[in-house]
Design an enzyme around this catalytic site. Structure first.
Site, PDB file in Angstrom:
ATOM      1  CB  ILE A 237      -0.937   0.008   1.219  1.00  0.00           C
ATOM      2  CG1 ILE A 237      -2.020  -1.059   1.058  1.00  0.00           C
ATOM      3  CG2 ILE A 237      -1.594   1.374   1.394  1.00  0.00           C
ATOM      4  CD1 ILE A 237      -3.004  -0.793  -0.055  1.00  0.00           C
TER       5      ILE A 237
ATOM      6  CB  ILE B  65      -3.140   2.837   5.883  1.00  0.00           C
ATOM      7  CG1 ILE B  65      -2.430   3.981   5.158  1.00  0.00           C
ATOM      8  CG2 ILE B  65      -3.803   1.868   4.926  1.00  0.00           C
ATOM      9  CD1 ILE B  65      -3.330   4.922   4.422  1.00  0.00           C
TER      10      ILE B  65
ATOM     11  CE  LYS C 219      -7.611  -9.680   8.067  1.00  0.00           C
ATOM     12  NZ  LYS C 219      -8.033  -9.024   6.809  1.00  0.00           N
TER      13      LYS C 219
ATOM     14  CD  GLU D  18      -8.105 -17.110   8.387  1.00  0.00           C
ATOM     15  OE1 GLU D  18      -7.665 -16.569   7.368  1.00  0.00           O
ATOM     16  OE2 GLU D  18      -7.906 -18.298   8.665  1.00  0.00           O
TER      17      GLU D  18
END
Length: 648
Positions: A294, A410, A414, A554
């Site tokens: 990014i 940024i 999550k 996760e």
């Protein structure tokens, strides 16, 4: 026998080949002159007299000299082009004129029609033999080249055909046009098919792969294109984008695996260029994590808005070297005149951050540096917290101390109701900036939250691609796992857009489009690489998909919002979240405790503090830090007070 003779001739030295060409032309020109006179006199038994013989010999010698001067014998026959064609035309025209002049000087009988007939014969023989030899050589090469279909019949596609024709690996066999009216036409002797007939084209032309050479400026329904390409039985690959070609980062014939992110099926993001430019043009900008996926794309896009200076802040030496080299090339090729500075450093070093910002008079900061790989951060809790939480704090405090005007974090999806340390640490970083936004007004803090970016260091795409190349299996954690995806350029454009809109303390959320099922993404990649999935219904397939189970921390589904009523903004793809924030006093107290626990390497206390904070952190498994779980004793060593990080 013929093939062996051709191979022997091809293997000869350049002087030997030129000598053969000269001798051949002498014979062909002699034949052309005799044929011209014989045809004119309608006598196949015609033989020249002494004057005609002298004129013919002199004409041939002058013609060979003209061919030498025009560079015809320097041209490599297998790469013969229109320039050689023009040289032959000029040489033959000169030869015809020479025949007329010599006939006049030597008072030889040369009827007026003979030079014209001779010129036609000479051109046909000299040009015809060369292009015939080229065709024979090319035909030999075609047998060992893979036939490829090119999707895109524009300038980029034609340029690709030219480049591939000179190479040794691929043989263009036809074009696929996105314009239906081009169907059944010819471009450079290659047939053109419409996109609806691509399967037929692959079958009839014997194509072993399909190459995408779409024009950047031509709109294409990528969702429909993806469906068509996915059904093919051959690999689909692509060529570099125009920006890479212009910057000199790639060549047109640099074939690469298809970037699925180009075919997500969404309309391209249209940023408000004027608003973004006003916040970047002429400003000194710093990007942390500039070598990451990014961070590097942010740098590319910021560079084109012509800031006065762009500082690349990165702790990885190789990543910093790579992005600096790329940006220098773009800066030079496009004559942007931006002052570029590559600085090594870590966001966890407050004084280093402050010194860099002060040295370059930084006005805008994009904070992209973070540990973002969920399982790795789950196994390295302390480092994750130090980098993601305290790294953000140090950079933000340095920005305030040096009078930075605008600071953009940024963040990630999550951070919403996190079940892992990475998400909790990023939500904690958001709370830190929201608290700082309330504590002062000089620096405008804003956060941009989005989901997975395809092709980033943490993306499944490069992992799947490597697994498919290795023959499988492709590992997917769960058959129902779903993620939001966005391309790196898309995300970066919207980050710049949202950053220019911030007024202080906002959490911007990017519209990620429709969520993607990871198992379906894996199947698409298998099909687009020309392979078939191996399963119960197709036991003869090449690549199997196996499900390994959810990893620590996760989730099956990711969210972008904590609340349910986001506020719209001036950009249709950007929303503003309405979420809880804490006063700076509470944030400071929490950070003090978190600092003490992390410096004591007390993972249990760190997890407890993240739970108590208003991050919404609810772990879905046991503490998985590798050092903590293997230390044998979980009693922390309490550091001296002098080592505790104290907050203002």
């Amino acid at each position: 026998m013929k093939s062996g003779l051709i191979s022997k001739i091809i293997s000869l030295s350049r002087p030997a080949k030129r000598a053969i060409s000269v001798v051949t032309d002498l014979c062909l020109l002699s034949l052309a002159i005799w044929a011209a006179f014989a045809l004119r006199f309608e006598n196949l038994n015609w033989w020249p007299d002494s004057k005609q013989l002298m004129v013919s010999a002199l004409t041939i010698v002058l013609t060979i000299a003209a061919f030498i001067k025009l560079g015809l014998y320097r041209a490599v026959i297998r790469y013969l082009s229109e320039h050689a064609f023009l040289a032959i035309m000029l040489g033959v025209a000169f030869s015809g004129i020479s025949l007329i002049v010599c006939g006049f000087l030597f008072q030889a009988l040369v009827p007026r029609s003979v030079p014209v007939i001779y010129g036609a014969f000479a051109f046909l023989l000299v040009a015809g033999t060369r292009f015939t030899v080229r065709a024979v050589i090319e035909q030999r090469g075609r047998k060992v080249k893979d036939g490829v279909l090119i999707v895109g019949a524009g300038p980029k596609g034609r340029q690709l055909v030219s480049a591939l024709s000179q190479g040794t690996e691929y043989r263009p066999v036809g074009f696929i046009s996105t314009v239906d009216s081009n169907h059944k036409s010819l471009i450079g002797n290659l047939p053109v098919f419409s996109i609806d007939h691509i399967e037929r084209a692959v079958r009839e032309l014997g194509a072993s792969r399909v190459l995408l050479a779409l024009e950047d400026s031509v709109p294409v329904n990528r969702k429909d294109l993806m469906k068509v390409l996915e059904a093919l039985s051959v690999p689909v690959q692509t060529v570099p984008s125009m920006s890479e070609l212009v910057a000199g980062l790639a060549r047109i014939n640099d074939i690469r695996d298809l970037e699925i992110e180009d075919l997500l099926g969404r309309d391209p993001v249209r940023p408000d260029t004027a608003m973004v430019s006003s916040s970047l043009s002429g400003k000194a900008v710093l990007v942390t994590g500039a070598g990451g996926s990014i961070g590097s794309e942010l740098c590319r896009q910021i560079l084109r808005h012509k800031p006065s200076a762009l500082v690349l802040f990165e702790q990885s030496e190789f990543s910093l070297y790579s992005i600096e080299r790329e940006l220098k090339s773009i800066n030079q090729v496009e004559a942007l005149g931006v002052s570029l500075h590559a600085v090594l450093g870590s966001v966890t070093h407050r004084r280093r951050c402050e010194a860099v910002m002060k040295a370059f008079g930084i006005q805008t900061v994009y904070h992209a540096a973070a540990y973002k790989h969920v399982p790795l951060v789950e196994h390295n809790v302390i480092e994750g917290v130090q980098n993601n939480v305290f790294g953000t704090l140090h950079v933000a405090e340095a920005a305030i101390a040096t009078g930075v005007e605008r600071f953009v974090l940024i963040s990630t999806d999550k951070a919403v109701r996190p079940t892992n340390v990475m998400g909790a640490s990023k939500r904690m970083a958001e709370l830190v900036l929201q608290g700082l936004a309330k504590r002062q007004r000089e620096t405008v803090f804003s956060m941009v939250r989005f989901g997975n970016v395809l092709g980033s260091s943490g993306s499944v795409v490069p992992l799947f691609r490597d697994q498919i190349r290795d023959g499988g299996p492709v590992t997917v954690t769960h058959p129902d796992i779903i993620r939001y995806f966005m391309t790196i350029p898309e995300a970066s454009q919207l980050v710049l857009q949202a950053g220019s809109m911030g007024q202080g303390g906002e959490v911007f959320v990017l519209d990620m489009g429709e969520p993607v099922k990871i198992a379906d993404l894996a199947r698409k990649m298998i099909h687009l690489m020309g392979l078939e999935e191996k399963n119960e219904d197709n036991p003869d397939g090449e690549i199997e998909i196996i499900f390994s189970g959810l990893r620590p921390g996760e989730k099956l589904f990711e969210e972008l919002l904590i609340g349910d009523n986001p506020q719209g903004t001036a950009h249709p793809r950007i929303m503003m979240a309405r979420e809880v924030s804490l006063p700076w006093s509470e944030v400071a107290e929490l950070l003090e405790s978190l600092s003490r626990s992390s410096q004591a390497f007390d993972c249990g206390a760190v997890i407890g503090l993240l739970k108590e904070a208003r991050t919404g952190y609810a772990p879905n498994g046991e503490l998985a830090d590798l050092v903590w779980c293997n230390s044998g004793s979980h009693k922390p060593e309490v550091p001296n007070d002098s080592n505790i990080f104290h907050l203002k």
